[in-house]
Each structure stands twice: as C-alpha cells, then as structure tokens.
Design a protein around this motif. Structure first.
Motif, PDB file in Angstrom:
ATOM      1  N   PRO A  39      40.154  10.642-105.530  1.00 42.58           N
ATOM      2  CA  PRO A  39      39.365   9.889-104.559  1.00 42.58           C
ATOM      3  C   PRO A  39      39.919  10.096-103.151  1.00 42.58           C
ATOM      4  N   ASP A  40      39.033  10.165-102.178  1.00 43.93           N
ATOM      5  CA  ASP A  40      39.437  10.378-100.794  1.00 43.93           C
ATOM      6  C   ASP A  40      38.924   9.219 -99.940  1.00 43.93           C
ATOM      7  N   ASN A  41      39.180   8.020-100.392  1.00 43.32           N
ATOM      8  CA  ASN A  41      38.671   6.867 -99.674  1.00 43.32           C
ATOM      9  C   ASN A  41      39.651   6.335 -98.636  1.00 43.32           C
ATOM     10  N   GLU A  42      40.917   6.690 -98.711  1.00 38.39           N
ATOM     11  CA  GLU A  42      41.907   6.259 -97.736  1.00 38.39           C
ATOM     12  C   GLU A  42      42.601   7.487 -97.160  1.00 38.39           C
ATOM     13  N   GLY A  43      41.854   8.327 -96.495  1.00 37.74           N
ATOM     14  CA  GLY A  43      42.396   9.562 -95.978  1.00 37.74           C
ATOM     15  C   GLY A  43      43.223   9.355 -94.723  1.00 37.74           C
ATOM     16  N   ALA A  44      43.718  10.452 -94.184  1.00 37.69           N
ATOM     17  CA  ALA A  44      44.550  10.409 -92.991  1.00 37.69           C
ATOM     18  C   ALA A  44      43.740  10.029 -91.759  1.00 37.69           C
ATOM     19  N   GLY A  45      42.432  10.201 -91.809  1.00 32.61           N
ATOM     20  CA  GLY A  45      41.600   9.865 -90.661  1.00 32.61           C
ATOM     21  C   GLY A  45      41.665   8.404 -90.298  1.00 32.61           C
ATOM     22  N   GLN A  46      41.837   7.553 -91.280  1.00 27.84           N
ATOM     23  CA  GLN A  46      41.949   6.118 -91.008  1.00 27.84           C
ATOM     24  C   GLN A  46      43.184   5.823 -90.172  1.00 27.84           C
ATOM     25  N   ALA A  47      44.286   6.476 -90.479  1.00 25.37           N
ATOM     26  CA  ALA A  47      45.515   6.245 -89.720  1.00 25.37           C
ATOM     27  C   ALA A  47      45.462   6.937 -88.367  1.00 25.37           C
ATOM     28  N   MET A  48      44.888   8.130 -88.326  1.00 23.47           N
ATOM     29  CA  MET A  48      44.890   8.902 -87.085  1.00 23.47           C
ATOM     30  C   MET A  48      44.050   8.258 -85.990  1.00 23.47           C
ATOM     31  N   LYS A  49      42.999   7.550 -86.358  1.00 25.56           N
ATOM     32  CA  LYS A  49      42.186   6.938 -85.306  1.00 25.56           C
ATOM     33  C   LYS A  49      42.906   5.764 -84.645  1.00 25.56           C
ATOM     34  N   TRP A  50      43.983   5.287 -85.226  1.00 26.31           N
ATOM     35  CA  TRP A  50      44.819   4.274 -84.584  1.00 26.31           C
ATOM     36  C   TRP A  50      46.059   4.881 -83.950  1.00 26.31           C
ATOM     37  N   ILE A  51      46.635   5.883 -84.587  1.00 27.88           N
ATOM     38  CA  ILE A  51      47.891   6.452 -84.097  1.00 27.88           C
ATOM     39  C   ILE A  51      47.679   7.238 -82.808  1.00 27.88           C
ATOM     40  N   ILE A  52      46.626   8.041 -82.736  1.00 27.29           N
ATOM     41  CA  ILE A  52      46.421   8.904 -81.560  1.00 27.29           C
ATOM     42  C   ILE A  52      46.225   8.085 -80.279  1.00 27.29           C
ATOM     43  N   PRO A  53      45.367   7.071 -80.242  1.00 29.51           N
ATOM     44  CA  PRO A  53      45.246   6.299 -78.993  1.00 29.51           C
ATOM     45  C   PRO A  53      46.536   5.584 -78.605  1.00 29.51           C
ATOM     46  N   ILE A  54      47.283   5.084 -79.581  1.00 27.67           N
ATOM     47  CA  ILE A  54      48.538   4.400 -79.269  1.00 27.67           C
ATOM     48  C   ILE A  54      49.548   5.384 -78.678  1.00 27.67           C
ATOM     49  N   VAL A  55      49.644   6.577 -79.252  1.00 29.72           N
ATOM     50  CA  VAL A  55      50.564   7.594 -78.728  1.00 29.72           C
ATOM     51  C   VAL A  55      50.145   8.010 -77.319  1.00 29.72           C
ATOM     52  N   VAL A  56      48.853   8.163 -77.081  1.00 26.47           N
ATOM     53  CA  VAL A  56      48.373   8.535 -75.749  1.00 26.47           C
ATOM     54  C   VAL A  56      48.720   7.445 -74.738  1.00 26.47           C
ATOM     55  N   LEU A  57      48.549   6.197 -75.101  1.00 31.53           N
ATOM     56  CA  LEU A  57      48.897   5.098 -74.185  1.00 31.53           C
ATOM     57  C   LEU A  57      50.388   5.069 -73.899  1.00 31.53           C
ATOM     58  N   ILE A  58      51.208   5.265 -74.914  1.00 26.83           N
ATOM     59  CA  ILE A  58      52.658   5.275 -74.714  1.00 26.83           C
ATOM     60  C   ILE A  58      53.056   6.419 -73.789  1.00 26.83           C
ATOM     61  N   LEU A  59      52.466   7.600 -73.995  1.00 30.16           N
ATOM     62  CA  LEU A  59      52.780   8.738 -73.130  1.00 30.16           C
ATOM     63  C   LEU A  59      52.314   8.504 -71.690  1.00 30.16           C
ATOM     64  N   LEU A  60      51.177   7.855 -71.514  1.00 35.43           N
ATOM     65  CA  LEU A  60      50.724   7.540 -70.157  1.00 35.43           C
ATOM     66  C   LEU A  60      51.662   6.559 -69.465  1.00 35.43           C
ATOM     67  N   VAL A  61      52.124   5.559 -70.194  1.00 32.56           N
ATOM     68  CA  VAL A  61      53.063   4.594 -69.616  1.00 32.56           C
ATOM     69  C   VAL A  61      54.361   5.295 -69.228  1.00 32.56           C
ATOM     70  N   ILE A  62      54.866   6.155 -70.100  1.00 35.02           N
ATOM     71  CA  ILE A  62      56.095   6.889 -69.784  1.00 35.02           C
ATOM     72  C   ILE A  62      55.882   7.784 -68.575  1.00 35.02           C
ATOM     73  N   TRP A  63      54.735   8.439 -68.499  1.00 36.00           N
ATOM     74  CA  TRP A  63      54.461   9.311 -67.361  1.00 36.00           C
ATOM     75  C   TRP A  63      54.399   8.506 -66.058  1.00 36.00           C
ATOM     76  N   PHE A  64      53.726   7.349 -66.080  1.00 38.08           N
ATOM     77  CA  PHE A  64      53.626   6.541 -64.870  1.00 38.08           C
ATOM     78  C   PHE A  64      54.979   5.984 -64.455  1.00 38.08           C
ATOM     79  N   ILE A  65      55.836   5.668 -65.396  1.00 40.80           N
ATOM     80  CA  ILE A  65      57.147   5.107 -65.057  1.00 40.80           C
ATOM     81  C   ILE A  65      58.072   6.178 -64.490  1.00 40.80           C
ATOM     82  N   PHE A  66      58.144   7.344 -65.125  1.00 43.09           N
ATOM     83  CA  PHE A  66      59.146   8.338 -64.757  1.00 43.09           C
ATOM     84  C   PHE A  66      58.646   9.441 -63.835  1.00 43.09           C
ATOM     85  N   PHE A  67      57.393   9.802 -63.880  1.00 42.81           N
ATOM     86  CA  PHE A  67      56.926  10.988 -63.179  1.00 42.81           C
ATOM     87  C   PHE A  67      55.873  10.734 -62.115  1.00 42.81           C
TER      88      PHE A  67
END
Length: 73
Positions: A39-67
């Motif tokens: 069964p493919d009812n709990e694939g990686a797509g469920q996690a990736m749609k939360w992980i990618i935006p959070i990582v992008v926000l963290i990287l933006l915050v780091i960029w604004f603070i340091f660069f």
C-alpha cells in the motif's frame, strides 16, 4: 555511435514462463519474480509537503540574519 540493428526476435504468441517459486531448480532460465503489492497510502509526499516549506523558511531567516548586509556593499 553505431547504428546496430538487433537480431533479437521474440514470438508475440509465446506464453511467458510461470512465476518463479523454486529458483534453485531453474537457474538457467528463471521465470519472472512474483509481484509485491504494497500500500502507498502514507508516502513521502505527505512529509515533503511540510518539510520543504519549513526548510525554506529556516534558510530565509538565516539568510536575512547573516547575509542581508552583503547585498548593499
């Protein structure tokens, strides 16, 4: 690259070998492996749609603070 024509021909009316259950007895000409239906009812797509935006926000915050000052120099 060379254009080599293949000499392989296969009869479309020939039936496929049965699904392999005893590989040791048919090492020379094994049949296809049995399919696995998982069964493919709990694939990686469920996690990736939360992980990618959070990582992008963290990287933006780091960029604004340091660069952010490097842009104007």
């Amino acid at each position: 690259m060379e254009n080599n024509t293949s000499n392989h021909t296969e009869d479309p009316n020939k039936t496929a070998p049965p699904i392999e259950t005893n590989y040791g007895a048919h090492k020379e000409n094994p049949g296809p492996a049995p399919t696995v239906n998982e069964p493919d009812n709990e694939g990686a797509g469920q996690a990736m749609k939360w992980i990618i935006p959070i990582v992008v926000l963290i990287l933006l915050v780091i960029w604004f603070i340091f660069f952010r000052d490097n842009v104007t120099k």
